[in-house]
Design a protein around this motif. Structure first.
Motif, PDB file in Angstrom:
ATOM      1  N   GLU A 133     164.100  -6.815 -64.475  1.00  0.00           N
ATOM      2  CA  GLU A 133     165.404  -7.275 -64.948  1.00  0.00           C
ATOM      3  C   GLU A 133     166.011  -6.083 -65.699  1.00  0.00           C
ATOM      4  O   GLU A 133     165.434  -5.644 -66.692  1.00  0.00           O
ATOM      5  CB  GLU A 133     165.148  -8.444 -65.898  1.00  0.00           C
ATOM      6  N   GLN A 166     181.044  -7.520 -63.066  1.00  0.00           N
ATOM      7  CA  GLN A 166     180.658  -8.553 -62.099  1.00  0.00           C
ATOM      8  C   GLN A 166     180.553  -7.917 -60.717  1.00  0.00           C
ATOM      9  O   GLN A 166     179.651  -8.211 -59.946  1.00  0.00           O
ATOM     10  CB  GLN A 166     181.729  -9.638 -62.114  1.00  0.00           C
ATOM     11  N   SER A 198     173.848  -9.045 -60.534  1.00  0.00           N
ATOM     12  CA  SER A 198     173.131 -10.322 -60.483  1.00  0.00           C
ATOM     13  C   SER A 198     173.947 -11.384 -61.223  1.00  0.00           C
ATOM     14  O   SER A 198     174.213 -11.243 -62.422  1.00  0.00           O
ATOM     15  CB  SER A 198     171.756 -10.161 -61.142  1.00  0.00           C
ATOM     16  N   GLY A 199     174.348 -12.438 -60.511  1.00  0.00           N
ATOM     17  CA  GLY A 199     175.152 -13.502 -61.117  1.00  0.00           C
ATOM     18  C   GLY A 199     174.402 -14.199 -62.234  1.00  0.00           C
ATOM     19  O   GLY A 199     174.968 -14.550 -63.275  1.00  0.00           O
ATOM     20  N   GLU A 200     173.091 -14.378 -62.032  1.00  0.00           N
ATOM     21  CA  GLU A 200     172.273 -15.068 -63.050  1.00  0.00           C
ATOM     22  C   GLU A 200     172.254 -14.262 -64.341  1.00  0.00           C
ATOM     23  O   GLU A 200     172.423 -14.797 -65.437  1.00  0.00           O
ATOM     24  CB  GLU A 200     170.854 -15.277 -62.483  1.00  0.00           C
ATOM     25  N   LEU A 201     172.074 -12.941 -64.225  1.00  0.00           N
ATOM     26  CA  LEU A 201     172.039 -12.089 -65.437  1.00  0.00           C
ATOM     27  C   LEU A 201     173.403 -12.075 -66.123  1.00  0.00           C
ATOM     28  O   LEU A 201     173.492 -12.157 -67.345  1.00  0.00           O
ATOM     29  CB  LEU A 201     171.685 -10.644 -65.048  1.00  0.00           C
ATOM     30  N   ASP A 229     175.708 -14.382 -66.118  1.00  0.00           N
ATOM     31  CA  ASP A 229     175.927 -15.653 -66.823  1.00  0.00           C
ATOM     32  C   ASP A 229     175.147 -15.686 -68.138  1.00  0.00           C
ATOM     33  O   ASP A 229     175.638 -16.150 -69.159  1.00  0.00           O
ATOM     34  CB  ASP A 229     175.492 -16.843 -65.953  1.00  0.00           C
ATOM     35  N   ARG A 230     173.901 -15.189 -68.102  1.00  0.00           N
ATOM     36  CA  ARG A 230     173.039 -15.249 -69.292  1.00  0.00           C
ATOM     37  C   ARG A 230     173.501 -14.265 -70.368  1.00  0.00           C
ATOM     38  O   ARG A 230     173.442 -14.550 -71.556  1.00  0.00           O
ATOM     39  CB  ARG A 230     171.589 -14.936 -68.876  1.00  0.00           C
ATOM     40  N   LYS A 240     177.864 -14.706 -71.198  1.00  0.00           N
ATOM     41  CA  LYS A 240     178.243 -16.038 -71.717  1.00  0.00           C
ATOM     42  C   LYS A 240     179.775 -16.153 -71.706  1.00  0.00           C
ATOM     43  O   LYS A 240     180.398 -15.785 -70.707  1.00  0.00           O
ATOM     44  CB  LYS A 240     177.648 -16.255 -73.109  1.00  0.00           C
ATOM     45  N   LYS A 288     166.896  -7.682 -60.414  1.00  0.00           N
ATOM     46  CA  LYS A 288     168.157  -8.199 -60.960  1.00  0.00           C
ATOM     47  C   LYS A 288     168.746  -7.136 -61.877  1.00  0.00           C
ATOM     48  O   LYS A 288     168.013  -6.609 -62.729  1.00  0.00           O
ATOM     49  CB  LYS A 288     167.903  -9.443 -61.815  1.00  0.00           C
ATOM     50  N   ARG A 304     169.731 -11.749 -75.617  1.00  0.00           N
ATOM     51  CA  ARG A 304     169.978 -12.570 -74.412  1.00  0.00           C
ATOM     52  C   ARG A 304     169.150 -12.160 -73.195  1.00  0.00           C
ATOM     53  O   ARG A 304     169.091 -12.912 -72.226  1.00  0.00           O
ATOM     54  CB  ARG A 304     171.479 -12.520 -74.064  1.00  0.00           C
TER      55      ARG A 304
END
Ligand code: R1P
Ligand code: URA
Length: 292
Positions: free
Chosen positions: A112, A135, A183-186, A188-189, A192, A257, A291
């Motif tokens: 990550e 993004q 990475s969309g997941e990263l 978002d986390r 925020k 990611k 985060r």
């Protein structure tokens, strides 16, 4: 058949560390923070409760330690996507190649990676001090064009729309830009609701490729006006930096990611800059450490 990597392709130093980074496999954490400036490594590590290793070679400084119980490695990349090619390939080798047998490991180990950098803002919503998450990145650097699978991971309709909009032809502003998602997941986390999500141009230089004209005129004097006006499916280009495209692209091809978040230190629209940003970037560093 397992892939074997001879010593000319994966160079391992006599002490068992990887060629440029001088990091040994056991020193690498699953969570990695990348910074451009080697001086920023100490700033990130100043928040660690303990340090288990510290090593420096050329522009690559690495510290692994623990933050609130999380094992984290911080590495400086220096400037530019050429350095990201070195850092990403060597980090991936440390994680996924057995340095004794020189063969690919049986089980893939995902990393990550979050790059914390500085950037130039291009829109009214990116004044100096803003934290912008990339993004999407538009690579002006050409690096990903040398890897198979580039077309499978890139946003080809976005690339075509951007190229049409810029109306560059021949070798003007070549190589061809590539468009790649973080990475969309990263995102978002880490982003925020308190960071701007944007589209970042990773340029192959700080001056001409980012539309800065000192004594030598630009090939396309309208470059930045066109970039600022570009819009595609609700996306606008928010900022310039120099590494996010290669990081996002190689991570996708390798299966890791990754994302980039940068603090705006110059706003190109209103022509202002801030060089005294150490405290503000420390706020960003603490936020990412919490985060990640
Ligand atoms: C240029 O001044 C450098 O600053 C930005 C650019 O991407 C480039 O590396 O990032 P860093 O502050 O992480 O170096
Ligand atoms: N880093 C860049 O690459 N560009 C800027 O304008 C500021 C920081």
């Amino acid at each position: 058949m397992k892939k074997y990597f001879p010593s000319s392709e994966l160079i391992i130093n006599e002490d068992g560390s990887v060629f440029h980074l001088h990091v040994k496999p056991e020193w690498l954490a699953d969570k990695v923070i990348l910074v451009g400036d080697p001086g920023r490594v100490a700033l990130v590590a100043s928040h660690f409760e303990n340090k288990e290793c510290e090593v420096e070679s050329r522009e690559f400084k690495t510290i692994t330690g623990t933050y609130k119980g999380k094992r984290i490695t911080v590495v400086s990349t220096g400037i530019g996507c050429d350095n990201i090619d070195i850092v990403m390939n060597e980090l991936d080798a440390l994680a996924n190649i057995d340095f004794n047998t020189r063969e690919e490991k049986d089980n893939f180990r995902p990393l990550e990676l979050v790059r914390i950098g500085t950037c130039g803002g291009l829109q009214p919503n990116t004044p100096v001090g803003t934290f912008v998450c990339s993004q999407k990145s538009i690579g002006f650097d050409g690096l990903l064009n040398f890897y198979a699978g580039r077309n499978e991971v890139c946003d080809l309709p976005f690339e075509r729309a951007f190229l049409n909009h810029m109306s560059w032809s021949g070798n003007m502003c070549a190589p061809a830009p590539y468009v790649i998602d973080a990475s969309g997941e990263l995102i978002d986390r880490i982003a925020k609701d308190d960071m701007v999500r944007g589209v970042t141009i990773a340029a192959g230089g700080f001056f001409g490729p980012q539309g800065r004209e000192l004594r030598v005129p630009l090939a396309d004097p309208k470059q930045n006006d066109k970039i600022e006006a570009f819009e595609y499916k609700g996306f606008k280009i928010t900022n310039f930096e120099m590494e996010s495209s290669a990081l996002a692209g190689l991570s996708r091809l390798m299966g890791h990611k990754a994302m980039t978040v940068c603090m705006v230190i110059a706003n190109r629209l209103i022509k202002e800059a801030n060089t005294g940003y150490k405290n503000t970037i420390d706020t960003l560093i603490k936020t990412v450490l919490d985060r990640i």
